[in-house]
Design a protein around this motif. Structure first.
Motif, PDB file in Angstrom:
ATOM      1  N   GLY A  24      14.940  -1.751  -1.086  1.00  0.00           N
ATOM      2  CA  GLY A  24      14.356  -2.952  -1.685  1.00  0.00           C
ATOM      3  C   GLY A  24      13.360  -3.620  -0.764  1.00  0.00           C
ATOM      4  O   GLY A  24      12.304  -4.086  -1.196  1.00  0.00           O
ATOM      5  N   VAL A  25      13.696  -3.671   0.532  1.00  0.00           N
ATOM      6  CA  VAL A  25      12.789  -4.274   1.515  1.00  0.00           C
ATOM      7  C   VAL A  25      11.513  -3.447   1.620  1.00  0.00           C
ATOM      8  O   VAL A  25      10.399  -3.984   1.596  1.00  0.00           O
ATOM      9  CB  VAL A  25      13.472  -4.381   2.889  1.00  0.00           C
ATOM     10  CG1 VAL A  25      12.489  -4.893   3.939  1.00  0.00           C
ATOM     11  CG2 VAL A  25      14.689  -5.299   2.800  1.00  0.00           C
ATOM     12  N   THR A  28       9.280  -3.810  -1.404  1.00  0.00           N
ATOM     13  CA  THR A  28       8.592  -5.102  -1.407  1.00  0.00           C
ATOM     14  C   THR A  28       7.409  -5.098  -0.450  1.00  0.00           C
ATOM     15  O   THR A  28       6.313  -5.562  -0.789  1.00  0.00           O
ATOM     16  CB  THR A  28       9.564  -6.234  -1.019  1.00  0.00           C
ATOM     17  OG1 THR A  28      10.618  -6.299  -1.984  1.00  0.00           O
ATOM     18  CG2 THR A  28       8.847  -7.575  -0.975  1.00  0.00           C
ATOM     19  N   ASP A  31       4.680  -2.917  -1.882  1.00  0.00           N
ATOM     20  CA  ASP A  31       4.058  -3.543  -3.049  1.00  0.00           C
ATOM     21  C   ASP A  31       3.114  -4.676  -2.645  1.00  0.00           C
ATOM     22  O   ASP A  31       2.025  -4.813  -3.204  1.00  0.00           O
ATOM     23  CB  ASP A  31       5.141  -4.067  -3.990  1.00  0.00           C
ATOM     24  CG  ASP A  31       4.561  -4.771  -5.209  1.00  0.00           C
ATOM     25  OD1 ASP A  31       3.831  -4.123  -5.982  1.00  0.00           O
ATOM     26  OD2 ASP A  31       4.825  -5.972  -5.376  1.00  0.00           O
ATOM     27  N   ARG A  32       3.523  -5.483  -1.669  1.00  0.00           N
ATOM     28  CA  ARG A  32       2.722  -6.654  -1.305  1.00  0.00           C
ATOM     29  C   ARG A  32       1.610  -6.327  -0.303  1.00  0.00           C
ATOM     30  O   ARG A  32       0.584  -7.003  -0.284  1.00  0.00           O
ATOM     31  CB  ARG A  32       3.628  -7.760  -0.756  1.00  0.00           C
ATOM     32  CG  ARG A  32       4.618  -8.247  -1.820  1.00  0.00           C
ATOM     33  CD  ARG A  32       5.472  -9.413  -1.342  1.00  0.00           C
ATOM     34  NE  ARG A  32       6.557  -9.664  -2.290  1.00  0.00           N
ATOM     35  CZ  ARG A  32       7.492 -10.582  -2.143  1.00  0.00           C
ATOM     36  NH1 ARG A  32       7.495 -11.375  -1.074  1.00  0.00           N
ATOM     37  NH2 ARG A  32       8.454 -10.733  -3.054  1.00  0.00           N
ATOM     38  N   THR A 157       2.637 -13.624   1.389  1.00  0.00           N
ATOM     39  CA  THR A 157       1.373 -12.890   1.378  1.00  0.00           C
ATOM     40  C   THR A 157       0.251 -13.800   1.878  1.00  0.00           C
ATOM     41  O   THR A 157       0.424 -15.024   1.984  1.00  0.00           O
ATOM     42  CB  THR A 157       1.040 -12.414  -0.037  1.00  0.00           C
ATOM     43  OG1 THR A 157       0.803 -13.581  -0.862  1.00  0.00           O
ATOM     44  CG2 THR A 157       2.181 -11.598  -0.638  1.00  0.00           C
ATOM     45  N   LYS A 170       8.153 -15.519  -0.959  1.00  0.00           N
ATOM     46  CA  LYS A 170       9.145 -15.297  -2.005  1.00  0.00           C
ATOM     47  C   LYS A 170      10.155 -14.248  -1.553  1.00  0.00           C
ATOM     48  O   LYS A 170       9.853 -13.395  -0.711  1.00  0.00           O
ATOM     49  CB  LYS A 170       8.447 -14.843  -3.291  1.00  0.00           C
ATOM     50  CG  LYS A 170       7.527 -15.897  -3.898  1.00  0.00           C
ATOM     51  CD  LYS A 170       6.879 -15.385  -5.172  1.00  0.00           C
ATOM     52  CE  LYS A 170       5.961 -16.453  -5.779  1.00  0.00           C
ATOM     53  NZ  LYS A 170       5.308 -15.979  -7.018  1.00  0.00           N
ATOM     54  N   VAL A 172      12.521 -10.971  -1.129  1.00  0.00           N
ATOM     55  CA  VAL A 172      12.247  -9.544  -1.281  1.00  0.00           C
ATOM     56  C   VAL A 172      13.235  -8.962  -2.283  1.00  0.00           C
ATOM     57  O   VAL A 172      14.285  -9.546  -2.569  1.00  0.00           O
ATOM     58  CB  VAL A 172      12.355  -8.806   0.074  1.00  0.00           C
ATOM     59  CG1 VAL A 172      11.393  -9.402   1.087  1.00  0.00           C
ATOM     60  CG2 VAL A 172      13.783  -8.859   0.614  1.00  0.00           C
ATOM     61  N   ALA A 173      12.897  -7.805  -2.823  1.00  0.00           N
ATOM     62  CA  ALA A 173      13.745  -7.168  -3.836  1.00  0.00           C
ATOM     63  C   ALA A 173      15.143  -6.894  -3.287  1.00  0.00           C
ATOM     64  O   ALA A 173      15.298  -6.359  -2.191  1.00  0.00           O
ATOM     65  CB  ALA A 173      13.094  -5.864  -4.297  1.00  0.00           C
TER      66      ALA A 173
END
Length: 337
Positions: A24-25, A28, A31-32, A157, A170, A172-173
């Motif tokens: 998940g980390v 994230t 993705d960002r 970001t 925000k 992280v997943a």
């Protein structure tokens, strides 16, 4: 891993590797940041630190190239990133400040045109430092938030930092963030409370016994903060840094951020100390920029109107440097009394 030990001896935090929790980390971050396989990543910080170790593993997972050195030197780190066309640079905030403080000629002969991600974490990122860095190197700065006990909890970001410079981003997943009051009740947007992070990255306790507070399968970071309507997290300070001065709850971070905006202040730290009249008071430790003639009187005048009356430091100490550990965090116990 070991905690930073900024207020005492470092504590051992055993971690049980769980690939699912790390995914998940990584997702994230990918993705960002839009980093890709084969990225060249400079890790300009100790790898015994959570961020250093995490970015080492992240780079290996991408099949990338790790750029590092045994000892940190701002000019050498920038030259290395320039020479090897680093895609990303990982550092604690004080490292970013030292790079910005390099002579213009040094920075000019070490351009970093390939650099598209600078990952800062491990300590408080002054909003003014974030803006100055992005003004110099572009909107490539990301600010991670977490702790040795919970792992990473949020990631800001460049767009977040431009819109809300004090945010840590925000969640992280897979790592939800919640704010609870002293009665373990969730609070709404812009209400300050205790910060808790969930997910499988949290440790179960310390090797010497004891653990951070937990509630509903979430672990306290030890920080106080709030969420805004967009879900961005803001940290107002450590829960054990809060003092009560004249009946008001006061956190040092607001004063630190204000001092950091002064053009003649290179570094600063603010702590609470005992006061016979008010119970506690704030003491500021300020490192002037080289060649500056700033004094205590000028700093007091500068803070008027920028922080509340209760946040005005009763003591201002001018120092040549702040004591820091190898991970770049201020050793508050070693500040002069």
């Amino acid at each position: 891993l070991l905690t930073s030990g900024t207020t005492g001896k470092p504590k051992g935090v055993p971690r049980t590797p769980r690939m699912r929790s790390a995914v998940g980390v990584w997702v994230t971050i990918l993705d960002r940041t839009r980093l890709t396989a084969g990225s060249r990543i400079s890790v300009a910080m100790p790898m015994f630190h959570g961020l250093g170790l995490g970015m080492l593993m992240f780079t290996l997972g991408l099949g990338g190239t790790i750029l590092t050195s045994r000892h940190f030197d701002a000019e050498a780190a920038l030259a290395q990133a320039s020479l090897h066309r680093a895609d990303a640079f990982t550092a604690v905030p004080v490292v970013l400040a030292r790079i910005l403080d390099l002579p213009p000629a040094v920075r000019a002969r070490n351009p970093v045109p390939a650099l598209r991600v600078v990952m800062s974490s491990g300590d408080r990122l002054d909003p003014s430092l974030a803006q100055r860095f992005m003004d110099s190197y572009g909107d490539i700065l990301y600010n991670g938030y977490g702790s040795t006990e919970v792992g990473i909890g949020a990631l800001a970001t460049p767009a977040d930092l431009r819109e809300a410079p004090e945010t840590v981003g925000k969640p992280v997943a897979g790592c939800p963030v919640r704010i609870f009051d002293d009665n373990d009740q969730p609070v709404g947007p812009h209400v300050t409370g205790r910060v808790f992070v969930g997910g499988e990255l949290a440790a179960e306790g310390y090797t010497g016994g004891g653990a951070k507070a937990t509630f509903n399968n979430m672990t306290s970071t030890g920080d106080m903060g709030y969420l805004d309507e967009s879900g961005r997290l803001f940290i107002v300070g450590r829960s054990d840094d809060m003092i009560i001065s004249g009946g008001e709850n006061v956190y040092p971070r607001a004063v630190e951020n204000a001092l950091a905006e002064h053009p003649d202040v290179a570094d600063n730290a603010v702590v609470g100390v005992t006061d016979e009249r008010f119970g506690h008071r704030l003491a500021a430790y300020v490192v002037p920029r080289s060649g500056s003639d700033i004094d205590e009187k000028a700093l007091r005048e500068y803070l008027e109107g920028r922080v509340s009356r209760f946040e005005q430091p009763r003591d201002i100490h001018l120092l040549d440097s702040l004591p820091r550990n190898p991970a770049g965090k201020v050793l508050r116990k070693e500040l002069p009394g």
